[in-house]
Design an enzyme around this catalytic site. Structure first.
Site, short mmCIF file in Angstrom:
data_model
loop_
_atom_site.label_atom_id
_atom_site.label_comp_id
_atom_site.label_asym_id
_atom_site.label_seq_id
_atom_site.Cartn_x
_atom_site.Cartn_y
_atom_site.Cartn_z
N THR A 1 0.81 -1.21 0.00
CA THR A 1 0.00 0.00 0.00
C THR A 1 0.85 1.26 0.00
O THR A 1 1.97 1.26 0.55
CB THR A 1 -0.90 0.01 1.25
OG1 THR A 1 -1.49 1.30 1.39
CG2 THR A 1 -0.09 -0.25 2.53
N TYR B 1 -1.86 0.14 10.28
CA TYR B 1 -2.09 -0.46 8.96
C TYR B 1 -0.82 -0.34 8.10
O TYR B 1 -0.28 -1.34 7.61
CB TYR B 1 -3.29 0.20 8.27
CG TYR B 1 -3.44 -0.22 6.83
CD1 TYR B 1 -3.76 -1.53 6.50
CD2 TYR B 1 -3.23 0.69 5.79
CE1 TYR B 1 -3.87 -1.93 5.18
CE2 TYR B 1 -3.35 0.30 4.47
CZ TYR B 1 -3.67 -1.00 4.16
OH TYR B 1 -3.77 -1.39 2.85
#
Ligand code: UDP
Length: 327
Positions: A118, A142
Site C-alpha cells: 500500500t 495499517y
C-alpha cells in the site's frame, strides 16, 4: 500455473481470481470470510475456508493443490480501525503473513509470492509523485504492518531465495461489473462507493474531508487506479519473477491525481443524479496529496494502467452498483 489467492472472496482478490482464470491459470482460494463474499468466487474454483495465520492449514493447501505461486490479499485494510485496534492489524497483517510465509518457504513448490502492499507505507510524502525509494514513514498500524511484511520479504528473499513482489496500491477503485464483481465493504469507508451511495439515495450526502488543503481546489488529491489494472500488474509481476527478474516493491497507480471535488463532479455527470456534499473537517492522518510515480512498474514489469480515465473508473463502479443493487 497452480496459484493460491488468499482473500480471494474480497474486493481486489476476487478480481484477481477472475484475471488468473481468464489467462488459464488454476486457482485455489483461501478466505476466512471475515470480509469476503462467497458469491464473488466463481463456481468451479476450489474454495478453502481457513485462516492464513495457520501454517498447518496453509501447508495443507499448498501441498494438496501443488501451488506454484501465491497472491496474498487477505488482510485488514481500514486505517482508522488500525489506530483503534492495533492488535487486529499486527496479528492479522503481520503475524498471519509470517505464518503463511513459513508454509510457503517449507513447501518446496512455491516459486513466487506477490504481496498486496500500500501507499500507506510512505506516510505523508515529502513530494509528489512518490517513487519507491521515498522514505517510509507509515502513520498508522495499517501502514506499519504492511511495511513490516515488506521487510520480512526482503530478508526471506535474501536468506532463503524467496522470489517476491510487493505491490503498493494507491487508491483501488472501479469494478469488473460485466463479471459481476465490484466493491462491497461493510462498513464502506472509501470515497467513490460513498459518493455513489449519495447519488443512489442510499445516503443523504457525502462529506468532503477538508476543503482548504494546499491543493488546486482545496480538497485532497489521490491516485485512483482501476481494479482490473491492478490485476494486470499482478500478472506482470508474476511473469517478471518467473523470468528470474529481481524481487522488489512497485507502486501501482496511474501517475495522475484527482481531487475529492473532481470525483464528485465526474460522479454527477456519469450518474445524472443529484449529489449533495457537506464540507467537513479533515480526517485525521490524511495527507493532502498522494500520487504515484509509476516509472518502475512500467520499466521493469512492462505494465501501465490502461483504464486510467476517471470517467471509466467511476463509470464501472456505477455500473456495478446499478447491477448489484438495482438502484
Ligand atoms: N474522503 C472524503 N469523504 C469521505 C471519504 C473519503 O472526503 O466520506 C476523502 C479522503 O479524505 C481522501 C479521499 O477521499 O482524501 C480518498 O479516501 P479513501 O478513504 O477512499 O482512501 P484513502 O486515500 O484514505 O486510502
Amino acid at each position: 500455473m497452480r496459484t493460491l489467492v488468499t482473500g480471494g472472496a474480497g474486493y481486489v482478490g476476487s478480481h484477481m481470481v477472475k484475471a488468473l482464470v481468464d489467462v488459464g491459470h488454476q486457482v485455489v482460494v483461501v478466505d476466512d470470510m471475515s470480509a469476503g463474499h462467497r458469491d464473488a468466487v466463481p463456481p468451479g474454483v476450489p474454495f478453502v475456508l481457513a485462516d492464513v495465520g495457520s501454517t498447518k492449514d496453509m501447508a495443507a493447501v499448498l501441498r494438496d493443490h501443488h501451488v506454484e505461486a501465491v497472491f496474498h490479499f487477505a488482510a485488514k485494510i481500514r486505517v482508522e480501525e488500525s489506530v483503534a485496534q492495533p492488535r487486529r492489524y499486527w496479528k492479522g497483517n503481520l503475524v498471519a503473513t509470517l505464518a503463511l510465509l513459513d508454509a510457503v518457504l517449507d513447501s518446496g513448490t512455491v516459486q513466487a509470492f506477490v504481496q498486496s502492499s500500500t501507499a500507506a507505507v510512505y506516510g505523508t510524502p515529502d513530494e509528489v509523485p512518490i517513487d519507491e525509494d521515498h522514505p517510509k514513514r507509515p502513520e498508522s498500524p495499517y501502514g506499519e504492518t504492511k511495511l513490516a511484511v515488506e521487510r520480512a520479504l526482503e530478508a526471506y528473499g535474501r536468506a532463503h531465495g524467496l522470489r517476491w513482489a510487493a505491490l503498493r496500491y494507491f487508491n483501488a477503485a472501479g469494478a469488473d461489473h460485466e463479471a459481476g464483481l465490484g466493491e462491497r465493504h461493510e462498513p464502506e469507508t472509501h470515497l467513490i462507493p460513498l459518493v455513489l451511495d449519495a447519488a443512489s439515495g442510499k445516503r443523504e450526502s457525502i462529506s468532503i474531508y477538508g476543503t482548504s488543503w494546499p491543493t488546486p481546489d482545496g480538497t485532497c488529491v489521490r491516485d485512483y487506479i482501476h481494479v482490473s489494472d491492478l490485476c494486470e500488474a499482478h500478472l506482470a509481476a508474476l511473469d517478471h519473477l518467473l523470468r528470474g527478474g529481481e524481487s522488489g516493491a512497485f507502486n501501482l497507480g496511474t501517475g495522475r491525481g484527482h481531487s475529492v471535488r473532481e470525483i464528485v463532479d465526474v460522479a454527477r455527470s456519469i450518474t445524472g443524479r443529484r449529489i449533495t456534499t457537506v464540507d467537513a473537517l479533515p480526517r485525521a492522518g490524511d495527507p493532502p496529496s498522494l500520487v504515484a510515480k509509476v516509472d518502475r512498474a512500467a520499466k521493469v514489469l512492462g505494465w501501465s494502467a490502461r483504464r486510467a480515465e476517471l470517467s471509466r473508473i467511476v463509470g464501472d463502479a456505477w455500473a456495478w452498483k446499478l447491477r448489484s443493487e438495482q438502484v
